[in-house]
Design an enzyme around this catalytic site. Structure first.
Site, PDB file in Angstrom:
ATOM      1  N   TYR A 139       7.109  -2.430   5.420  1.00 28.96           N
ATOM      2  CA  TYR A 139       6.265  -3.708   5.501  1.00 28.96           C
ATOM      3  C   TYR A 139       5.224  -3.671   6.562  1.00 28.96           C
ATOM      4  CZ  TYR A 139       5.945  -9.045   5.951  1.00 28.96           C
ATOM      5  OH  TYR A 139       5.132 -10.219   5.964  1.00 28.96           O
ATOM      6  N   ASP A 161       2.466   1.712  12.119  1.00 24.91           N
ATOM      7  CA  ASP A 161       2.777   0.404  12.397  1.00 24.91           C
ATOM      8  C   ASP A 161       3.904   0.338  13.582  1.00 24.91           C
ATOM      9  OD1 ASP A 161       3.350  -2.362  12.475  1.00 24.91           O
ATOM     10  OD2 ASP A 161       3.442  -2.156  10.257  1.00 24.91           O
ATOM     11  N   LYS A 173       4.376  -8.785  18.125  1.00 28.05           N
ATOM     12  CA  LYS A 173       5.482  -9.206  18.557  1.00 28.05           C
ATOM     13  C   LYS A 173       5.965  -9.313  19.959  1.00 28.05           C
ATOM     14  CE  LYS A 173       7.817  -8.140  14.317  1.00 28.05           C
ATOM     15  NZ  LYS A 173       8.415  -9.399  13.395  1.00 28.05           N
TER      16      LYS A 173
END
Ligand SMILES: Cc1ncc(COP(=O)(O)O)c(C=O)c1O
Ligand SMILES: N[C@H](C=O)CCC(=O)O
Length: 427
Positions: free
Chosen positions: A144, A239, A267
């Site tokens: 994802y 990622d 994050k």
């Protein structure tokens, strides 16, 4: 647990917010329940609006590495806000943040700040296409990368939780530019490059896939991706939105000794405020506007409050030697879980790296999405519900990863293991 106020709020929310939530995984659809609404979150605990207190392993889906509302972050935000909340001009925090990222993340020579992980991966893909003059992108099943159109194909996280790994609204022509391959199978990647290597702009991979549980690369797999992309002039995008600044100062690339061309981040670097970043080789990053031909922009990018929060969090992690502490806590949890599984003769898989972990309700070795999907979802649901009843909040989906924070202590880990023991006994 009483949840009267949460139930009322959810009912009201559903009238005015699609599904009652602002991000699908929050809706608890996968655990046959309604979400609780949070009043406050401090340290490793959250308290819902009905007054129930829980030990939290979701950590706002990763950013809260120091725990919730750490003093250093709150103070940094307050102090920055006194000077203005947004400037829309360059500001000194941005330089400090960029220098910190370049210093911490081995492959990053230049970095651009954005407002979310999605923006980071989306921009990295556009940059890779602009740099190479090619269109096709390889992504892996179950990975994802946020809700980027061309990457919402065979995606993990909420897309998987809701049984829809592909999204409506993504034009078939966009998806056609994305080549989907199973994770951990380097032969398939090599075969695609052999056939159409001159059309592939980029390979994007979650450094450790953590949106379909937590999957580790087979020995040599990441280096294999690095080698084949280098050979064909494609951009290798790591990622590290979830793993960056979480598993180590320099993320998975530091742990594995891999040097990607571009890295997407998010994050933890935002300290709980909305932040993302993408960076990498200067030669590629210089293709960005205003110096280069690839356009990318953001009204609030490099926002002073977000930069101040992120910098405060990173510095505190360094000051406390937070990564070593997290690894000790993670090891304690892992040892306890393994002992419980053995005691109860369960062959469930447990994967952990530092403070990230996932319990899979299956005996299959976890190597890709197919193995993840062998998990017993009914058992997971019972486990989740029982843990929550006992005041331990884990992600409401079998496809999400758990996070320990520096503010968890041995007492909370031990309490969690007690809850796990009771929950496993009820499955
Ligand atoms: C690996 C990974 N990449 C990208 C994203 C997208 O980040 P965001 O939700 O901040 O847009 C996420 C999380 O959502 C993620 O876990
Ligand atoms: N797994 C997602 C990101 O890491 C969870 C966050 C979300 O989609 O709301």
């Amino acid at each position: 647990m009483k949840r009267d106020i949460s139930s009322k709020l959810f009912k009201a929310a559903k009238q005015v917010i699609p599904g009652g939530v602002n991000s699908p995984v929050r809706a608890f659809k996968n655990v046959d329940g309604d979400p609780f609404f949070v009043r406050r979150a401090m340290g490793c605990r959250i308290e819902d609006v009905d007054g129930n207190e829980m030990i939290d392993y979701v950590g706002t889906w990763g950013p809260a590495i120091l725990g919730h509302a750490p003093e250093c972050v709150v103070e940094a935000v307050q102090s920055a806000a006194k000077e203005g909340v947004s400037f829309g001009t360059p500001n000194p925090y941005e330089v400090d943040m960029a220098e910190t990222i370049v210093d911490w993340v081995p492959s990053v020579e230049k970095v651009r700040m954005v407002n979310s992980g999605t923006e980071a991966t989306m921009s990295a893909i556009r940059l890779a296409r602009g740099f190479t003059g090619r269109d096709k992108v390889i992504k892996f099943v179950g990975c994802y990368h946020g809700h980027v159109d061309s990457l919402l194909v065979a995606a993990g996280s909420g897309a998987l939780t809701h049984g829809k790994p592909d999204s409506a609204g993504v034009p078939a022509s966009f998806a056609a530019e994305t080549i989907i391959l199973p994770y951990n199978d380097i032969e398939k990647v090599n075969a695609v490059f052999a056939e159409m290597g001159d059309q592939i702009a980029a390979v994007i991979v979650e450094s450790y896939p953590a949106n379909a549980g937590l999957i580790f690369p087979k020995e040599g797999y990441l280096q294999g991706l690095r080698d084949i992309t280098a050979k064909h002039g494609a951009v290798f995008i790591f990622d590290e939105v979830m793993t960056g600044f979480r598993v180590a100062k320099g993320g998975v690339q530091e742990l594995e000794g891999i040097t990607p061309d571009l890295t997407a981040m998010g994050k933890v670097i935002g300290g709980g405020l909305p932040v993302g970043a993408f960076g990498g080789k200067a030669e590629i990053m210089d293709y960005l506007a205003p110096d280069g031909p690839v356009y990318q922009a953001g009204t609030l990018s490099g926002n002073p409050l977000a930069m101040a929060a992120g910098l405060a969090q990173l510095r505190e992690m360094e000051r406390q030697d937070g990564y070593a502490k997290l690894d000790q806590l993670g090891a304690r949890l892992e040892a306890g879980v393994r002992a419980l599984l053995q005691e109860k003769s369960l062959d469930y898989q447990f994967n952990r790296v530092g403070s990230m972990f996932c319990l899979f309700f299956t005996g299959e070795e976890i190597v890709d999405l197919d193995s993840v999907m062998t998990a017993d979802t009914a058992a997971f649901r019972k486990f989740f519900t029982e843990m929550l009843e006992q005041g331990v909040y884990t992600a409401p989906s079998p496809y999400e990863t758990g996070f320990i924070s520096v503010s968890h202590g041995e007492a909370e880990i031990d309490r969690t293991l007690e809850a796990m023991s009771a929950a496993l006994a009820k499955i």
